[in-house]
Scaffold this motif. Structure first.
Motif, PDB file in Angstrom:
ATOM      1  N   PRO A 159       0.836  -1.208   0.000  1.00 55.03           N
ATOM      2  CA  PRO A 159       0.000   0.000   0.000  1.00 55.03           C
ATOM      3  C   PRO A 159       0.864   1.248   0.000  1.00 55.03           C
ATOM      4  O   PRO A 159       1.805   1.362   0.772  1.00 55.03           O
ATOM      5  CB  PRO A 159      -0.801  -0.133   1.299  1.00 55.03           C
ATOM      6  CG  PRO A 159      -0.758  -1.588   1.631  1.00 55.03           C
ATOM      7  CD  PRO A 159       0.541  -2.101   1.131  1.00 55.03           C
ATOM      8  N   ARG A 160       0.550   2.193  -0.874  1.00 56.02           N
ATOM      9  CA  ARG A 160       1.337   3.410  -0.965  1.00 56.02           C
ATOM     10  C   ARG A 160       0.773   4.468  -0.026  1.00 56.02           C
ATOM     11  O   ARG A 160      -0.426   4.572   0.177  1.00 56.02           O
ATOM     12  CB  ARG A 160       1.309   3.955  -2.406  1.00 56.02           C
ATOM     13  CG  ARG A 160       1.637   2.939  -3.475  1.00 56.02           C
ATOM     14  CD  ARG A 160       3.081   2.500  -3.437  1.00 56.02           C
ATOM     15  NE  ARG A 160       3.976   3.573  -3.829  1.00 56.02           N
ATOM     16  CZ  ARG A 160       5.295   3.400  -3.967  1.00 56.02           C
ATOM     17  NH1 ARG A 160       5.848   2.224  -3.731  1.00 56.02           N
ATOM     18  NH2 ARG A 160       6.073   4.411  -4.320  1.00 56.02           N
ATOM     19  N   LEU A 161       1.672   5.268   0.533  1.00 58.75           N
ATOM     20  CA  LEU A 161       1.234   6.363   1.386  1.00 58.75           C
ATOM     21  C   LEU A 161       0.563   7.450   0.564  1.00 58.75           C
ATOM     22  O   LEU A 161       0.790   7.568  -0.640  1.00 58.75           O
ATOM     23  CB  LEU A 161       2.421   6.946   2.151  1.00 58.75           C
ATOM     24  CG  LEU A 161       2.970   6.104   3.307  1.00 58.75           C
ATOM     25  CD1 LEU A 161       4.018   6.908   4.053  1.00 58.75           C
ATOM     26  CD2 LEU A 161       1.863   5.686   4.257  1.00 58.75           C
TER      27      LEU A 161
ATOM     28  N   PRO B 231      -8.406  15.398  -1.843  1.00 58.84           N
ATOM     29  CA  PRO B 231      -8.779  15.041  -3.217  1.00 58.84           C
ATOM     30  C   PRO B 231      -9.045  13.545  -3.384  1.00 58.84           C
ATOM     31  O   PRO B 231      -9.976  13.150  -4.108  1.00 58.84           O
ATOM     32  CB  PRO B 231      -7.566  15.486  -4.042  1.00 58.84           C
ATOM     33  CG  PRO B 231      -6.961  16.597  -3.239  1.00 58.84           C
ATOM     34  CD  PRO B 231      -7.144  16.185  -1.810  1.00 58.84           C
ATOM     35  N   THR B 232      -8.258  12.711  -2.725  1.00 60.71           N
ATOM     36  CA  THR B 232      -8.459  11.267  -2.826  1.00 60.71           C
ATOM     37  C   THR B 232      -9.804  10.858  -2.253  1.00 60.71           C
ATOM     38  O   THR B 232     -10.551  10.079  -2.865  1.00 60.71           O
ATOM     39  CB  THR B 232      -7.332  10.514  -2.087  1.00 60.71           C
ATOM     40  OG1 THR B 232      -6.081  10.820  -2.699  1.00 60.71           O
ATOM     41  CG2 THR B 232      -7.554   9.007  -2.134  1.00 60.71           C
ATOM     42  N   ILE B 233     -10.138  11.370  -1.078  1.00 59.87           N
ATOM     43  CA  ILE B 233     -11.402  10.981  -0.463  1.00 59.87           C
ATOM     44  C   ILE B 233     -12.578  11.542  -1.255  1.00 59.87           C
ATOM     45  O   ILE B 233     -13.645  10.912  -1.340  1.00 59.87           O
ATOM     46  CB  ILE B 233     -11.462  11.426   1.018  1.00 59.87           C
ATOM     47  CG1 ILE B 233     -12.346  10.450   1.828  1.00 59.87           C
ATOM     48  CG2 ILE B 233     -12.003  12.830   1.170  1.00 59.87           C
ATOM     49  CD1 ILE B 233     -11.750   9.099   2.027  1.00 59.87           C
ATOM     50  N   LYS B 234     -12.412  12.711  -1.863  1.00 57.87           N
ATOM     51  CA  LYS B 234     -13.491  13.254  -2.692  1.00 57.87           C
ATOM     52  C   LYS B 234     -13.707  12.390  -3.933  1.00 57.87           C
ATOM     53  O   LYS B 234     -14.860  12.188  -4.366  1.00 57.87           O
ATOM     54  CB  LYS B 234     -13.172  14.695  -3.095  1.00 57.87           C
ATOM     55  CG  LYS B 234     -13.335  15.702  -1.950  1.00 57.87           C
ATOM     56  CD  LYS B 234     -13.078  17.131  -2.410  1.00 57.87           C
ATOM     57  CE  LYS B 234     -13.339  18.122  -1.280  1.00 57.87           C
ATOM     58  NZ  LYS B 234     -13.073  19.522  -1.687  1.00 57.87           N
ATOM     59  N   ASP B 235     -12.630  11.860  -4.495  1.00 54.32           N
ATOM     60  CA  ASP B 235     -12.758  10.928  -5.627  1.00 54.32           C
ATOM     61  C   ASP B 235     -13.486   9.659  -5.196  1.00 54.32           C
ATOM     62  O   ASP B 235     -14.319   9.115  -5.929  1.00 54.32           O
ATOM     63  CB  ASP B 235     -11.378  10.569  -6.186  1.00 54.32           C
ATOM     64  CG  ASP B 235     -10.732  11.711  -6.949  1.00 54.32           C
ATOM     65  OD1 ASP B 235     -11.453  12.658  -7.325  1.00 54.32           O
ATOM     66  OD2 ASP B 235      -9.502  11.665  -7.155  1.00 54.32           O
ATOM     67  N   ILE B 236     -13.165   9.182  -3.996  1.00 52.54           N
ATOM     68  CA  ILE B 236     -13.828   7.980  -3.479  1.00 52.54           C
ATOM     69  C   ILE B 236     -15.316   8.238  -3.268  1.00 52.54           C
ATOM     70  O   ILE B 236     -16.164   7.421  -3.632  1.00 52.54           O
ATOM     71  CB  ILE B 236     -13.151   7.537  -2.166  1.00 52.54           C
ATOM     72  CG1 ILE B 236     -11.735   7.022  -2.447  1.00 52.54           C
ATOM     73  CG2 ILE B 236     -13.984   6.467  -1.461  1.00 52.54           C
ATOM     74  CD1 ILE B 236     -10.929   6.729  -1.195  1.00 52.54           C
ATOM     75  N   VAL B 237     -15.632   9.384  -2.668  1.00 54.55           N
ATOM     76  CA  VAL B 237     -17.033   9.751  -2.450  1.00 54.55           C
ATOM     77  C   VAL B 237     -17.775   9.824  -3.779  1.00 54.55           C
ATOM     78  O   VAL B 237     -18.898   9.315  -3.910  1.00 54.55           O
ATOM     79  CB  VAL B 237     -17.124  11.092  -1.700  1.00 54.55           C
ATOM     80  CG1 VAL B 237     -18.545  11.650  -1.754  1.00 54.55           C
ATOM     81  CG2 VAL B 237     -16.662  10.927  -0.257  1.00 54.55           C
TER      82      VAL B 237
ATOM     83  N   GLY C 180      -8.729  -0.026   0.425  1.00 54.02           N
ATOM     84  CA  GLY C 180      -7.317   0.150   0.752  1.00 54.02           C
ATOM     85  C   GLY C 180      -6.962   1.601   1.017  1.00 54.02           C
ATOM     86  O   GLY C 180      -6.286   1.921   2.008  1.00 54.02           O
ATOM     87  N   LYS C 181      -7.398   2.498   0.150  1.00 49.32           N
ATOM     88  CA  LYS C 181      -7.106   3.918   0.321  1.00 49.32           C
ATOM     89  C   LYS C 181      -7.762   4.462   1.593  1.00 49.32           C
ATOM     90  O   LYS C 181      -7.158   5.253   2.333  1.00 49.32           O
ATOM     91  CB  LYS C 181      -7.592   4.707  -0.898  1.00 49.32           C
ATOM     92  CG  LYS C 181      -6.863   4.372  -2.197  1.00 49.32           C
ATOM     93  CD  LYS C 181      -7.476   5.125  -3.354  1.00 49.32           C
ATOM     94  CE  LYS C 181      -6.825   4.739  -4.681  1.00 49.32           C
ATOM     95  NZ  LYS C 181      -7.463   5.418  -5.823  1.00 49.32           N
ATOM     96  N   ILE C 182      -8.995   4.032   1.842  1.00 47.49           N
ATOM     97  CA  ILE C 182      -9.702   4.508   3.031  1.00 47.49           C
ATOM     98  C   ILE C 182      -8.969   4.059   4.289  1.00 47.49           C
ATOM     99  O   ILE C 182      -8.800   4.835   5.246  1.00 47.49           O
ATOM    100  CB  ILE C 182     -11.152   3.976   3.037  1.00 47.49           C
ATOM    101  CG1 ILE C 182     -11.949   4.618   1.892  1.00 47.49           C
ATOM    102  CG2 ILE C 182     -11.824   4.248   4.378  1.00 47.49           C
ATOM    103  CD1 ILE C 182     -13.326   4.017   1.694  1.00 47.49           C
TER     104      ILE C 182
ATOM    105  N   ALA D 295     -11.143  14.088   6.100  1.00 45.99           N
ATOM    106  CA  ALA D 295     -11.513  13.105   5.077  1.00 45.99           C
ATOM    107  C   ALA D 295     -12.508  12.093   5.620  1.00 45.99           C
ATOM    108  O   ALA D 295     -13.479  11.717   4.944  1.00 45.99           O
ATOM    109  CB  ALA D 295     -10.263  12.397   4.563  1.00 45.99           C
ATOM    110  N   LEU D 296     -12.288  11.629   6.849  1.00 47.48           N
ATOM    111  CA  LEU D 296     -13.193  10.650   7.442  1.00 47.48           C
ATOM    112  C   LEU D 296     -14.578  11.250   7.674  1.00 47.48           C
ATOM    113  O   LEU D 296     -15.596  10.547   7.584  1.00 47.48           O
ATOM    114  CB  LEU D 296     -12.614  10.131   8.751  1.00 47.48           C
ATOM    115  CG  LEU D 296     -11.327   9.305   8.612  1.00 47.48           C
ATOM    116  CD1 LEU D 296     -10.799   8.912   9.977  1.00 47.48           C
ATOM    117  CD2 LEU D 296     -11.563   8.065   7.759  1.00 47.48           C
ATOM    118  N   LYS D 297     -14.619  12.559   7.955  1.00 51.17           N
ATOM    119  CA  LYS D 297     -15.922  13.231   8.099  1.00 51.17           C
ATOM    120  C   LYS D 297     -16.650  13.235   6.756  1.00 51.17           C
ATOM    121  O   LYS D 297     -17.864  12.965   6.681  1.00 51.17           O
ATOM    122  CB  LYS D 297     -15.690  14.664   8.587  1.00 51.17           C
ATOM    123  CG  LYS D 297     -16.946  15.545   8.616  1.00 51.17           C
ATOM    124  CD  LYS D 297     -17.964  15.048   9.604  1.00 51.17           C
ATOM    125  CE  LYS D 297     -19.061  16.064   9.861  1.00 51.17           C
ATOM    126  NZ  LYS D 297     -19.800  16.456   8.651  1.00 51.17           N
TER     127      LYS D 297
END
Length: 424
Positions: free
Chosen positions: A2-4, A12-18, A55-57, A79-81
């Protein structure tokens, strides 16, 4: 491995996931009706989006507790919010619930893992009030649940950020091992600072001969973080309110529904059985400790500072338990000399290798550098070397064992790369 995720990339990553989750839900609603709903067109897309992003989460959530960078920890919390809001938005959708309900009632012949995912997903929605509450009530329930999550994170953050402690003179700390004294922060005009952290508290409560010192430290530690008291009370009341809204008699009953112990009645009965077995022996051992305390105080220069020699106070327990162990020739400091950290870790992995038929290959520094959040972190690749399975890759094991500022206090394990929701 898993990459940091860099601090600037967390949001931005969590917004993409959402956006990914929302797009999948919208696509299911757009293409499927209760009449056509089946595992493949309704449940499988939910599995796929979960597998893509788990994995990202997991990594983003871990950074909240372990990253040495305050900006990363703050970004992780934000991000968790956002993710929590996304999950709530999904579970408010009655249209999606009706499709999931239709799949469950259709009773397709599925493998065990697939059926479990269907059942658990359906339960997620019913535990938010679908089929029981109105749309407005469901929104209120989820709003309160999200507020509870915010309060819980604040509670944990207050503990992590706490820098409280007390100053003591050298005389106050009579009996504390020299190795610990050298660790404590020392100022000429103030003495020694003992923080409210286990590695500072434990040696003082176990070794300080002056009962007044132990009492002052113990009481101050128990009274720390007064701001968390209100948070704790608020969370308890909100949890109880939400559980009763769903028809449960208590929050405990709500939580136990998904545990091995299914009812509060069973838990209470189990605890009573434990009490009947353990309490008599506990009373005998406590009487022995009180007798040990009386005997010790007869020759101690601090005997006049102990308020009640026939009572074992909370600040006395560690001190006299240590004395009792020493009488049995149990010296934890001497024992610890035989368990240096690296030797202990290697021996532990060797036990796992022998008992579980695993192989652990340590990752070289040049390969672990891009995937660790601190230089203290060590990484192993883990392989199954059992005769039946041959040699197959299982995953990576990360160890972050040393204490440091802004790191979660206590032991915990975190999944950095969750297993897939189901296999086909």
């Amino acid at each position: 491995m898993p990459r940091l995720i860099a601090a600037t990339d967390v949001i931005p990553t969590i917004k993409d996931i959402v956006a990914d989750y929302q797009a999948v839900r919208d696509a299911i609603i757009r293409k499927v009706t209760p009449e056509t709903a089946c595992f493949t067109n309704t449940i499988q897309p939910l599995i796929d989006v979960q597998n893509r992003n788990n994995g990202k989460i997991s990594i983003i959530a871990m950074l909240q507790y372990a990253s040495p960078d305050q900006a990363v920890r703050d970004a992780s919390e934000e991000a968790l919010k956002l993710l929590s809001d996304c999950e709530s938005e999904g579970t408010t959708r009655a249209d999606l619930f009706l499709l999931i309900k239709a799949v469950k009632e259709k009773g397709e012949l599925l493998d065990v893992e697939s059926q479990k995912f269907v059942d658990e997903t359906f339960k997620d929605y019913t535990r938010c009030g679908h089929g029981l509450l109105s749309a407005e009530q469901i929104e209120d329930y989820l709003r309160i649940r999200n507020e509870i999550d915010v309060r819980r994170r604040q509670f944990a953050r207050n503990i992590m950020d706490d820098t409280g402690g007390m100053w003591f003179s050298e005389a106050d700390l009579d009996g504390v091992p020299e190795a610990d004294m050298k660790r404590f922060t020392h100022e000429e005009d103030r003495g020694y600072f003992i923080s409210f952290r286990y590695h500072d508290l434990d040696p003082v409560l176990k070794f300080a001969k002056n009962p007044a010192t132990r009492k002052r430290l113990n009481v101050a530690n128990k009274k720390k973080l007064a701001l968390n008291v209100g948070i704790f009370q608020d969370v308890i009341l909100r949890r109880d309110s939400n559980a009763r809204l769903l028809g449960y008699p208590s929050h405990a009953a709500f939580r136990l529904e998904r545990r091995v112990a299914k009812t509060t009645k069973w838990v209470h009965a189990f605890l009573e059985r434990l009490k009947s077995v353990l309490l008599p022996q506990g009373k005998i051992e406590m009487q022995q400790l009180v007798a040990r305390k009386k005997a010790y105080l007869e020759t101690s220069k601090y005997r006049d500072q102990d308020e009640k020699p026939d009572i074992m106070f909370p600040w006395d327990f560690g001190f006299y338990s240590r004395l009792a162990e020493e009488e049995l020739s149990v010296d934890h400091i001497a024992i610890a000399e035989y368990f240096p950290l690296q030797h202990t870790v290697a021996s532990m992995l060797e036990i796992f290798t022998h008992c579980l038929q695993l192989r652990f290959d340590k990752i070289a520094d040049e390969h672990r550098a891009p995937v660790i959040w601190h230089d203290d972190v060590e990484v192993w690749s883990v392989w199954n070397k059992s005769v039946e399975a041959g040699t197959e890759f299982i995953g990576y094991l990360y160890m972050d064992l040393l204490s440091r500022e802004n790191k979660y206090r206590g032991s915990q394990d975190v999944n950095l790369q969750g297993r897939q929701a189901a296999r086909f």
